[in-house]
Every structure is written in structure tokens, then in C-alpha cells.
Write a protein that holds these residues in place. Structure first.
Motif, mmCIF file in Angstrom:
data_model
loop_
_atom_site.group_PDB
_atom_site.id
_atom_site.type_symbol
_atom_site.label_atom_id
_atom_site.label_comp_id
_atom_site.label_asym_id
_atom_site.label_seq_id
_atom_site.Cartn_x
_atom_site.Cartn_y
_atom_site.Cartn_z
ATOM 1 N N MET A 43 44.629 -25.159 -76.963
ATOM 2 C CA MET A 43 44.536 -24.569 -78.284
ATOM 3 C C MET A 43 43.366 -25.184 -79.037
ATOM 4 S SD MET A 43 47.554 -24.330 -81.061
ATOM 5 C CE MET A 43 47.976 -22.681 -81.512
ATOM 6 N N THR A 46 40.241 -23.476 -84.041
ATOM 7 C CA THR A 46 40.265 -22.141 -84.649
ATOM 8 C C THR A 46 41.606 -21.464 -84.432
ATOM 9 O OG1 THR A 46 37.890 -21.934 -84.288
ATOM 10 C CG2 THR A 46 39.101 -19.910 -84.735
ATOM 11 N N THR A 47 42.111 -21.474 -83.206
ATOM 12 C CA THR A 47 43.401 -20.843 -82.948
ATOM 13 C C THR A 47 44.523 -21.593 -83.662
ATOM 14 O OG1 THR A 47 43.607 -22.028 -80.852
ATOM 15 C CG2 THR A 47 42.735 -19.782 -80.761
ATOM 16 N N SER A 48 44.370 -22.897 -83.802
ATOM 17 C CA SER A 48 45.348 -23.677 -84.548
ATOM 18 C C SER A 48 45.344 -23.269 -86.026
ATOM 19 C CB SER A 48 45.044 -25.162 -84.407
ATOM 20 O OG SER A 48 45.916 -25.925 -85.178
ATOM 21 N N ILE A 50 44.381 -20.321 -87.212
ATOM 22 C CA ILE A 50 44.957 -18.974 -87.275
ATOM 23 C C ILE A 50 46.482 -19.071 -87.284
ATOM 24 C CG2 ILE A 50 45.232 -16.791 -86.026
ATOM 25 C CD1 ILE A 50 42.330 -17.250 -84.985
ATOM 26 N N SER A 51 47.026 -19.910 -86.422
ATOM 27 C CA SER A 51 48.484 -20.111 -86.389
ATOM 28 C C SER A 51 48.996 -20.649 -87.715
ATOM 29 C CB SER A 51 48.858 -21.074 -85.271
ATOM 30 O OG SER A 51 48.489 -20.565 -84.031
ATOM 31 N N ARG A 129 40.454 -14.367 -86.262
ATOM 32 C CA ARG A 129 40.735 -14.055 -84.863
ATOM 33 C C ARG A 129 39.649 -13.162 -84.273
ATOM 34 N NH1 ARG A 129 44.903 -10.193 -84.865
ATOM 35 N NH2 ARG A 129 43.135 -8.804 -84.896
ATOM 36 N N HIS A 132 36.454 -15.086 -83.885
ATOM 37 C CA HIS A 132 36.604 -16.055 -82.785
ATOM 38 C C HIS A 132 36.401 -15.371 -81.430
ATOM 39 C CE1 HIS A 132 37.928 -19.651 -80.766
ATOM 40 N NE2 HIS A 132 38.911 -19.000 -80.170
#
Length: 148
Positions: A43, A46-48, A50-51, A129, A132
């Protein structure tokens, strides 16, 4: 109780291993839903983020006005930085990033409802997202000016 999570091994590209987390290392996020308290290896930041945006959109009642504003301001900064990296210029016309920033600045004054804030958080998460994905595909954007 042990929870098994399948993840890709960094050492062996084609095989996967099981990572075991004790239930004490998990935190509840809803009914029958658990997330690890530490970030999985695959992870990215960036994805963290978004979460975090999506999670906080679903629990706005636990955040104060300052936290909501700061979260949206971080999202606006992230979107602008990612757009600049890709090559998307900021230009004239209506921009949804400005709308998100307006919501952020209006929160502490009490001018925005939780539904407005939730919508802005989810819109920001979707934009980040998408950006990214574009960054991950190494796609650049070049704006050509019409001749004549």
C-alpha cells in the motif's frame, strides 16, 4: 484468533505468502469489518490517503470541524501536486478542486452540512485515485494550442 491476509512477496515475484496478524493488531471499522493497524507492504502513501478519505467520509460524526477542513485541504494540495506532475495545467473555467477547497474553508463557519463534506471527501478520493492511475501508467499529458 488469527486473520490470514494474502500478499505478494517482494523476494519471490511469482509466489505469494500468508501474513498472519493477531486479532489484537486489528481495529474495528464497522460491523464485521477489520483493518490492520499497520500499513500493508503493497500500500503506497497515495492509496493509504485515499483509504483515509473514504474512511473519514463514513465517520464524519467522529471528526471535528478542524479535522474535516485539514483533510480536505490535504486532498486539494495532493490533487494539485499530482496534476502538476502529470502536466495538467490549471486554467480558466470551473474547477472541482476549487469547489472542494471552498467546502473546506466553509466547514468551520458552519456553512456546510455533513452531506456536503462527505460528498467533497468522496469526490477528492475519486480524483486522487484517477490521477494515481494515470501517474502509475507513466502517461503524460501535453496540451497543444490550436494554430491559426
Amino acid at each position: 484468533m488469527i486473520v490470514e491476509v494474502l500478499r505478494q512477496s517482494h523476494i519471490e515475484q511469482h509466489s505469494s505468502t500468508l501474513m498472519r496478524w493477531p486479532i489484537s493488531n486489528l481495529r474495528a471499522t464497522g460491523v464485521d469489518t477489520f483493518l490492520p493497524t499497520r500499513q500493508p507492504l503493497n500500500m503506497t502513501r497515495t492509496t493509504s490517503f485515499i483509504s483515509e478519505l473514504v474512511r473519514d467520509a463514513n465517520r464524519l460524526d467522529r471528526l471535528d470541524a478542524y479535522q474535516k477542513r485539514r483533510l480536505l485541504e490535504r486532498a486539494v494540495t495532493t490533487i494539485r501536486d499530482m496534476r502538476q506532475t502529470i502536466g495538467i495545467p490549471s486554467g480558466p473555467g470551473r474547477d472541482c478542486v476549487v469547489d472542494i477547497h471552498t467546502v473546506a474553508l466553509s466547514i468551520e463557519r458552519g456553512w456546510r452540512s455533513d452531506d456536503d463534506v462527505r460528498s467533497a471527501l468522496l469526490q477528492a478520493a475519486g480524483m486522487i485515485r484517477d490521477l494515481h492511475i494515470v501517474l502509475g501508467s507513466k502517461t503524460g499529458i501535453r496540451i497543444a494550442k490550436p494554430t491559426g
